[in-house]
Design an enzyme around this catalytic site. Structure first.
Site, PDB file in Angstrom:
ATOM      1  N   TYR A 194       8.070  10.137   6.053  1.00  0.00           N
ATOM      2  CA  TYR A 194       7.131   9.106   5.594  1.00  0.00           C
ATOM      3  C   TYR A 194       7.273   8.910   4.085  1.00  0.00           C
ATOM      4  O   TYR A 194       7.406   7.775   3.595  1.00  0.00           O
ATOM      5  CB  TYR A 194       5.715   9.530   5.955  1.00  0.00           C
ATOM      6  CG  TYR A 194       4.627   8.791   5.214  1.00  0.00           C
ATOM      7  CD1 TYR A 194       4.258   7.508   5.588  1.00  0.00           C
ATOM      8  CD2 TYR A 194       3.967   9.398   4.139  1.00  0.00           C
ATOM      9  CE1 TYR A 194       3.247   6.830   4.908  1.00  0.00           C
ATOM     10  CE2 TYR A 194       2.966   8.729   3.460  1.00  0.00           C
ATOM     11  CZ  TYR A 194       2.609   7.445   3.841  1.00  0.00           C
ATOM     12  OH  TYR A 194       1.616   6.786   3.162  1.00  0.00           O
TER      13      TYR A 194
ATOM     14  N   THR B 235       0.845  -1.193   0.000  1.00  0.00           N
ATOM     15  CA  THR B 235       0.000   0.000   0.000  1.00  0.00           C
ATOM     16  C   THR B 235       0.880   1.242   0.000  1.00  0.00           C
ATOM     17  O   THR B 235       1.676   1.443   0.913  1.00  0.00           O
ATOM     18  CB  THR B 235      -0.924   0.005   1.228  1.00  0.00           C
ATOM     19  OG1 THR B 235      -1.691  -1.195   1.230  1.00  0.00           O
ATOM     20  CG2 THR B 235      -1.850   1.209   1.197  1.00  0.00           C
TER      21      THR B 235
END
Length: 295
Positions: A130, A113
């Site tokens: 991130y 994902t």
């Protein structure tokens, strides 16, 4: 099928886990022993739980027998002061160990994902750690796939929203503010364009991907997942504000855009459509579902 999923206690992962159980798959969830399972409490008796911080991954694969598919939806953001090594461990090293182990035990497919955030990573300063670590793991996945060690599918999500998301994220924050009728809500001008995808539509795409005949699945493939259409953030907020009948005053332009803001992002979903998937939940319907679950 026998499916191993990470991130079951999170937003997307909980929706995926419930759907997989409902479809009759044998589901194994990989979590930490101290993870809060409130999102999946109703289906916990129907899944096998493996606490990754208490036993090695190899033990799971040995004891469970052949696993057909791994769906990796767990992630860590740098919203709460996480340092670089924490992000690296959660978003690169852990999934890489999982990818290596799945490959060694002849798992057929690994579905990762991913996010639109690092699609055009040019100075954009929102969640930089991130974005960087997600990009790094994708490179490893591409290496494993193109080396024909395991079929690696990368699902690049646009702006997904729906029930039971973290309250620190954009849509739940706006929803909570409107429902509580805060006096005012300071916002950017809101002219960024986003491809808002309801989580239920995302789940149907994953379900479709795992049902493919394995010999038809490329060794490495990326799918962009969204509606393929954009609306402004302002339009989304105003629609949510209208549907909640909120008295909160929306102050667009009170905050500046982020540095090097991504002003438009939408999915090129041609490839996923070729497999038979289509987005079926309109923005208005999605917000109505969100409010129904909130009640």
């Amino acid at each position: 099928m026998k499916i191993l999923i990470t991130g079951s206690t999170g937003f997307l992962g909980s929706h995926l886990t419930k759907a997989l159980v409902h479809e009759g798959h044998e589901v194994i969830i990989l979590k930490r022993s101290f993870s809060d399972t409130w999102r999946i409490a109703d289906i916990l008796p129907k899944v096998t739980v493996f606490n990754v911080d208490q036993s090695p991954l190899e033990q799971l694969f040995t004891e469970s027998g052949p696993i057909d598919v791994v769906i990796h939806s767990a992630t860590k953001y740098d919203r709460n002061g996480e340092n670089a090594s924490q992000l690296l461990d959660s978003n690169v090293l852990f999934p890489l160990r999982l990818l290596e182990t799945a490959s060694a035990f002849k798992t057929k497919m690994f579905i990762n994902t991913d996010s639109f955030i690092h699609k055009n990573l040019v100075g954009y300063r929102y969640l930089p750690g991130y974005a960087l670590t997600k990009k790094q793991f994708l490179e490893w996945g591409k290496e494993f796939g193109t080396s024909e060690k395991i079929r690696f599918i990368n699902v690049r999500l646009e702006h997904i929203y729906g029930s039971f998301d973290s309250e620190t994220k954009f849509v739940p924050f706006i929803l909570s503010s409107c429902l509580r009728n805060l006096p005012e809500l300071q916002l950017t001008p809101g002219n960024q364009k986003r491809d808002f995808l309801h989580v239920n539509d995302a789940v149907t795409a994953y379900s479709l991907l795992i049902r493919q005949k394995i010999t038809d699945v490329p060794w490495f493939k990326e799918y962009e997942l969204g509606t393929g259409e954009t609306v402004t953030v302002r339009h989304f907020v105003e629609l949510l504000h209208q549907k909640t009948q909120s008295k909160t005053i929306l102050k667009f332009g009170a905050l500046p855009h982020r540095e090097n803001e991504i002003m438009e992002s939408k999915a090129n979903n041609d490839d996923i459509k070729k497999l038979g998937w289509n987005s079926k939940i309109s923005l208005e319907k999605g917000i109505e579902l969100l409010l129904k679950d909130e009640k």
